[in-house]
Design a protein around this motif. Structure first.
Motif, PDB file in Angstrom:
ATOM      1  N   LEU A 181       0.830  -1.201   0.000  1.00  0.00           N
ATOM      2  CA  LEU A 181       0.000   0.000   0.000  1.00  0.00           C
ATOM      3  C   LEU A 181       0.868   1.256   0.000  1.00  0.00           C
ATOM      4  CD1 LEU A 181      -2.878  -0.933   2.498  1.00  0.00           C
ATOM      5  CD2 LEU A 181      -2.882  -1.009  -0.002  1.00  0.00           C
ATOM      6  N   LEU A 182       1.955   1.219   0.757  1.00  0.00           N
ATOM      7  CA  LEU A 182       2.884   2.355   0.755  1.00  0.00           C
ATOM      8  C   LEU A 182       3.505   2.555  -0.619  1.00  0.00           C
ATOM      9  CD1 LEU A 182       4.770   1.903   4.160  1.00  0.00           C
ATOM     10  CD2 LEU A 182       3.046   3.614   3.592  1.00  0.00           C
ATOM     11  N   THR A 183       3.856   1.452  -1.260  1.00  0.00           N
ATOM     12  CA  THR A 183       4.446   1.533  -2.598  1.00  0.00           C
ATOM     13  C   THR A 183       3.454   2.145  -3.580  1.00  0.00           C
ATOM     14  OG1 THR A 183       5.849  -0.391  -2.175  1.00  0.00           O
ATOM     15  CG2 THR A 183       5.493   0.217  -4.472  1.00  0.00           C
ATOM     16  N   ALA A 184       2.215   1.690  -3.519  1.00  0.00           N
ATOM     17  CA  ALA A 184       1.189   2.217  -4.431  1.00  0.00           C
ATOM     18  C   ALA A 184       0.954   3.698  -4.179  1.00  0.00           C
ATOM     19  CB  ALA A 184      -0.112   1.431  -4.261  1.00  0.00           C
ATOM     20  N   ALA A 185       0.886   4.091  -2.915  1.00  0.00           N
ATOM     21  CA  ALA A 185       0.645   5.494  -2.580  1.00  0.00           C
ATOM     22  C   ALA A 185       1.825   6.372  -3.011  1.00  0.00           C
ATOM     23  CB  ALA A 185       0.414   5.633  -1.076  1.00  0.00           C
ATOM     24  N   THR A 186       3.042   5.858  -2.847  1.00  0.00           N
ATOM     25  CA  THR A 186       4.231   6.624  -3.245  1.00  0.00           C
ATOM     26  C   THR A 186       4.299   6.774  -4.754  1.00  0.00           C
ATOM     27  OG1 THR A 186       5.418   5.794  -1.307  1.00  0.00           O
ATOM     28  CG2 THR A 186       6.740   6.759  -3.064  1.00  0.00           C
ATOM     29  N   ASN A 187       3.993   5.709  -5.476  1.00  0.00           N
ATOM     30  CA  ASN A 187       3.953   5.791  -6.944  1.00  0.00           C
ATOM     31  C   ASN A 187       2.921   6.806  -7.412  1.00  0.00           C
ATOM     32  OD1 ASN A 187       5.914   4.104  -8.231  1.00  0.00           O
ATOM     33  ND2 ASN A 187       4.821   2.298  -7.476  1.00  0.00           N
ATOM     34  N   LYS A 191       3.692  10.251  -9.548  1.00  0.00           N
ATOM     35  CA  LYS A 191       3.055  10.513 -10.842  1.00  0.00           C
ATOM     36  C   LYS A 191       2.326  11.852 -10.836  1.00  0.00           C
ATOM     37  CE  LYS A 191       2.441   5.669 -12.200  1.00  0.00           C
ATOM     38  NZ  LYS A 191       1.455   4.571 -12.452  1.00  0.00           N
ATOM     39  N   LYS A 192       1.647  12.140  -9.725  1.00  0.00           N
ATOM     40  CA  LYS A 192       0.945  13.415  -9.612  1.00  0.00           C
ATOM     41  C   LYS A 192       1.927  14.577  -9.620  1.00  0.00           C
ATOM     42  CE  LYS A 192      -2.299  15.935  -6.651  1.00  0.00           C
ATOM     43  NZ  LYS A 192      -3.119  15.888  -5.406  1.00  0.00           N
ATOM     44  N   MET A 204      10.422  14.323  -6.421  1.00  0.00           N
ATOM     45  CA  MET A 204      10.812  13.151  -5.632  1.00  0.00           C
ATOM     46  C   MET A 204      11.544  12.138  -6.492  1.00  0.00           C
ATOM     47  SD  MET A 204       7.707  12.187  -3.024  1.00  0.00           S
ATOM     48  CE  MET A 204       6.372  12.294  -4.216  1.00  0.00           C
ATOM     49  N   ARG A 205      11.056  11.929  -7.695  1.00  0.00           N
ATOM     50  CA  ARG A 205      11.688  10.951  -8.589  1.00  0.00           C
ATOM     51  C   ARG A 205      13.122  11.360  -8.934  1.00  0.00           C
ATOM     52  NH1 ARG A 205       8.791   7.282 -11.213  1.00  0.00           N
ATOM     53  NH2 ARG A 205       6.921   8.584 -11.121  1.00  0.00           N
ATOM     54  N   GLN A 206      13.324  12.647  -9.133  1.00  0.00           N
ATOM     55  CA  GLN A 206      14.667  13.132  -9.453  1.00  0.00           C
ATOM     56  C   GLN A 206      15.587  13.107  -8.234  1.00  0.00           C
ATOM     57  OE1 GLN A 206      13.387  16.936 -10.912  1.00  0.00           O
ATOM     58  NE2 GLN A 206      13.477  16.320 -13.067  1.00  0.00           N
TER      59      GLN A 206
END
Length: 318
Positions: A181-187, A191-192, A204-206
């Protein structure tokens, strides 16, 4: 030193760059007028993370906000990156700015203190919760191998979660949630953010690839408390009373005992991100609370030039 004009977080700032010892460009934002102050951001941050603190200091100082390597205006990490590299990067900006004062938070608080050992120009340091490990057990650094593997396989969200747990930054409420669930929320959050990011935003991705280097820096200085007894600069040691990661309070107290010219300030209700701009990943940031102490401390630079400074002795905590 190269300069240009730019707009950052609604405030017009100049941008410029200095060249570190290995030839890497260290870019910075600049605002205000007066004596130079360097504000160095912490882990999972960029120069823009302390825009509000910079605005407050800019009423009296010329504030330089460098992007540390791998972020924003600065060049990439190189093989063999170490605390020495970070110190050389800071030295380059201090020299370009003609600064005598440095603010650092978390790992950057350590960078500032380490730089003061070899940089006589640094005469005042405001350090917010320096991230120093008092032992070499590896409790807070053993996650870096797993983090690197996840990042290499494109599992950015998983890597971010690994580092959050590794640094002991996870709030209690998150610790009971299933990792999937944490992984899904972080993804979803990444994306947002990617979709809404404007030009120049460091997402965050960078930032994710930079976090592994922070763990390596933490491990490199683990157990090095004794070296800071030789810091000649005046130090304002700051922190909140909500101590997470758990190693922050012991490090804070040890530094207060070790630094020869130190005054301590504790802010009620602030956590490890207290000095940084509030945002989706730092909802409790309150730089307006921290800024007056930093402003007052750095404003004493005039007294320092006249030869007046804090006397060595037992640090006072307010």
């Amino acid at each position: 030193m190269n300069t240009a004009r730019a707009t950052a977080a609604g405030t017009e700032m100049s941008t410029g760059s200095a060249t570190s010892a290995d030839g890497t460009t260290i870019g910075y934002r600049q605002a205000g007028r007066g004596p130079a102050v360097v504000v160095l951001h912490g882990s999972n941050e960029s120069a823009a993370s302390h825009t509000q603190l910079a605005r407050a200091l800019a009423s009296r100082f010329t504030v330089y906000l460098p992007d540390r390597r791998g972020r924003g205006l600065s060049g990439p990490h190189r093989p063999g990156h170490s605390m020495r590299t970070e110190v050389e990067d800071l030295q380059a900006v201090v020299a370009a700015a003609g600064a005598e004062a440095v603010f650092g938070v978390s790992i950057s608080g350590l960078i500032a203190l380490q730089a003061a050992l070899v940089t006589p120009a640094i005469r005042r340091i405001a350090a917010y919760e320096p991230a120093l490990l008092l032992d070499r057990s590896g409790r807070y650094t053993s996650w870096t191998g797993r983090f690197g593997q996840q990042l290499a396989s494109g599992q950015v969200a998983d890597a971010l979660i690994t580092s959050m747990y590794g640094f002991d930054l996870a709030p209690p409420a998150l610790k009971v949630l299933p990792r999937r669930l944490l992984t899904a929320a972080t993804n979803a959050a990444m994306k947002k953010e990617d979709a809404q990011a404007s030009g120049g935003t460091v997402t965050m991705r960078q930032l994710a690839p930079t976090i592994g280097f922070e763990g390596l820096l933490l491990a490199e200085l683990a157990g090095a408390i004794g070296t800071f007894a030789d810091v000649g600069a005046e130090v304002l040691l700051m922190g909140g009373d909500m101590k997470r990661p758990a190693f922050i309070r012991p490090a804070f107290d040890a530094l207060a005992r070790t630094l020869p010219h130190c005054r301590c300030v504790e802010f009620a209700g602030l956590d490890h991100g207290g000095s940084s701009d509030p945002g989706p990943t730092n909802r409790a940031g309150q730089p307006a609370v921290v800024a007056p102490e930093v402003l007052s401390f750095f404003a004493q630079l005039t007294d320092l030039r006249r030869g007046n400074s804090m006397e060595p002795g037992q640090p006072a905590r307010t």
